[in-house]
Design an enzyme around this catalytic site. Structure first.
Site, PDB file in Angstrom:
ATOM      1  N   ASP A  29       0.865  -1.188   0.000  1.00  0.00           N
ATOM      2  CA  ASP A  29       0.000   0.000   0.000  1.00  0.00           C
ATOM      3  C   ASP A  29       0.902   1.238   0.000  1.00  0.00           C
ATOM      4  O   ASP A  29       1.852   1.332   0.760  1.00  0.00           O
ATOM      5  CB  ASP A  29      -0.902  -0.014   1.243  1.00  0.00           C
ATOM      6  CG  ASP A  29      -2.038   0.988   1.138  1.00  0.00           C
ATOM      7  OD1 ASP A  29      -3.198   0.563   1.188  1.00  0.00           O
ATOM      8  OD2 ASP A  29      -1.765   2.211   1.013  1.00  0.00           O
ATOM      9  N   ILE A  30       0.592   2.191  -0.872  1.00  0.00           N
ATOM     10  CA  ILE A  30       1.438   3.378  -1.034  1.00  0.00           C
ATOM     11  C   ILE A  30       1.315   4.335   0.155  1.00  0.00           C
ATOM     12  O   ILE A  30       2.200   5.162   0.373  1.00  0.00           O
ATOM     13  CB  ILE A  30       1.099   4.093  -2.376  1.00  0.00           C
ATOM     14  CG1 ILE A  30       2.280   4.916  -2.872  1.00  0.00           C
ATOM     15  CG2 ILE A  30      -0.166   4.927  -2.271  1.00  0.00           C
ATOM     16  CD1 ILE A  30       3.477   4.127  -3.254  1.00  0.00           C
ATOM     17  N   HIS A  93     -10.021  -5.691  -3.002  1.00  0.00           N
ATOM     18  CA  HIS A  93      -8.678  -5.883  -2.442  1.00  0.00           C
ATOM     19  C   HIS A  93      -8.767  -6.192  -0.956  1.00  0.00           C
ATOM     20  O   HIS A  93      -9.680  -5.745  -0.267  1.00  0.00           O
ATOM     21  CB  HIS A  93      -7.785  -4.660  -2.677  1.00  0.00           C
ATOM     22  CG  HIS A  93      -8.373  -3.355  -2.225  1.00  0.00           C
ATOM     23  ND1 HIS A  93      -9.321  -2.665  -2.941  1.00  0.00           N
ATOM     24  CD2 HIS A  93      -8.145  -2.618  -1.107  1.00  0.00           C
ATOM     25  CE1 HIS A  93      -9.639  -1.549  -2.304  1.00  0.00           C
ATOM     26  NE2 HIS A  93      -8.952  -1.507  -1.182  1.00  0.00           N
ATOM     27  N   HIS A  95      -6.642  -5.838   2.551  1.00  0.00           N
ATOM     28  CA  HIS A  95      -5.526  -5.184   3.245  1.00  0.00           C
ATOM     29  C   HIS A  95      -4.934  -6.179   4.240  1.00  0.00           C
ATOM     30  O   HIS A  95      -5.672  -6.753   5.068  1.00  0.00           O
ATOM     31  CB  HIS A  95      -6.015  -3.995   4.081  1.00  0.00           C
ATOM     32  CG  HIS A  95      -6.543  -2.832   3.308  1.00  0.00           C
ATOM     33  ND1 HIS A  95      -5.795  -1.696   3.060  1.00  0.00           N
ATOM     34  CD2 HIS A  95      -7.749  -2.594   2.743  1.00  0.00           C
ATOM     35  CE1 HIS A  95      -6.522  -0.811   2.393  1.00  0.00           C
ATOM     36  NE2 HIS A  95      -7.723  -1.331   2.185  1.00  0.00           N
TER      37      HIS A  95
HETATM   38  P1  5GP Z   1      -9.843   1.355   0.268  1.00  0.00           P
HETATM   39  O1  5GP Z   1     -10.368   1.367  -1.159  1.00  0.00           O
HETATM   40  O2  5GP Z   1      -9.750  -0.031   0.832  1.00  0.00           O
HETATM   41  O3  5GP Z   1     -10.585   2.303   1.148  1.00  0.00           O
HETATM   42  O4  5GP Z   1      -8.352   1.920   0.220  1.00  0.00           O
HETATM   43  C1  5GP Z   1      -7.527   1.776  -0.898  1.00  0.00           C
HETATM   44  C2  5GP Z   1      -6.081   1.649  -0.473  1.00  0.00           C
HETATM   45  O5  5GP Z   1      -5.298   1.661  -1.659  1.00  0.00           O
HETATM   46  C3  5GP Z   1      -5.564   2.786   0.420  1.00  0.00           C
HETATM   47  O6  5GP Z   1      -4.988   2.239   1.599  1.00  0.00           O
HETATM   48  C4  5GP Z   1      -4.541   3.509  -0.445  1.00  0.00           C
HETATM   49  O7  5GP Z   1      -3.424   3.977   0.273  1.00  0.00           O
HETATM   50  C5  5GP Z   1      -4.156   2.460  -1.465  1.00  0.00           C
HETATM   51  N1  5GP Z   1      -3.828   3.029  -2.757  1.00  0.00           N
HETATM   52  C6  5GP Z   1      -4.552   3.948  -3.451  1.00  0.00           C
HETATM   53  N2  5GP Z   1      -3.952   4.234  -4.617  1.00  0.00           N
HETATM   54  C7  5GP Z   1      -2.828   3.485  -4.655  1.00  0.00           C
HETATM   55  C8  5GP Z   1      -1.787   3.354  -5.628  1.00  0.00           C
HETATM   56  O8  5GP Z   1      -1.769   3.986  -6.688  1.00  0.00           O
HETATM   57  N3  5GP Z   1      -0.785   2.469  -5.322  1.00  0.00           N
HETATM   58  C9  5GP Z   1      -0.775   1.749  -4.158  1.00  0.00           C
HETATM   59  N4  5GP Z   1       0.247   0.920  -3.970  1.00  0.00           N
HETATM   60  N5  5GP Z   1      -1.740   1.855  -3.233  1.00  0.00           N
HETATM   61  C10 5GP Z   1      -2.748   2.714  -3.476  1.00  0.00           C
END
Ligand code: 5GP
Length: 129
Positions: A29-30, A93, A95
């Protein structure tokens, strides 16, 4: 339009890759809650995780389990937590987050890593698999 994660799968957007199979990808995660915070995704773009067909859902869980075991061997932590949210990226996804305190599971707590730290931890988890 392709999701950000589909662009990562195609290589259009870079990532710190942890592991890859024909159907799944794991990458850091970035904006991690904790060092080693990893995302496991199916290559098939489906928004909500519970909309995956049963076979793909179960394979995603099996893939995530392998990554989680490698993550726990690599990053000092009490345990690896698993969370599904999906409010930010509409591509299913999982985590995986190394947990030492409850704070690590809270998505408002973030850590900053250098490029070297990202690269080293991604390689180390991948090697532990
Ligand atoms: P959620 O959709 O579960 O709320 O969060 C999405 C997750 O993806 C976040 O923790 C965010 O930091 C991560 N994320 C969003 N864009 C990118 C990206 O371009 N690259 C990576 N490696 N992680 C990402």
């Amino acid at each position: 339009m392709a999701s950000i994660f589909s662009k990562i799968i195609s290589g259009e957007i870079p990532c710190y890759k942890v592991a890859e199979t024909e159907d799944f990808l794991a990458f850091l995660d970035i904006n991690p809650n904790a060092k080693g915070h990893t995302l496991c995704i199916p290559k098939q773009e489906v928004d909500k995780i519970f909309d995956l067909d049963d076979a793909l859902y179960i394979e995603l869980m099996k893939f995530s389990k392998k990554v989680a075991i490698a993550l726990e061997k690599t990053v000092p932590c009490k345990r690896v937590g698993m969370t599904v949210i999906g409010l930010e990226v509409p591509h299913a996804h999982v985590h995986l987050i190394p947990l030492n305190t409850m704070e690590d599971a809270v998505f408002s707590k973030k850590v900053t890593l250098t490029k070297d730290e990202f690269e080293n931890i991604a390689n180390a988890i991948g090697k532990a698999m």
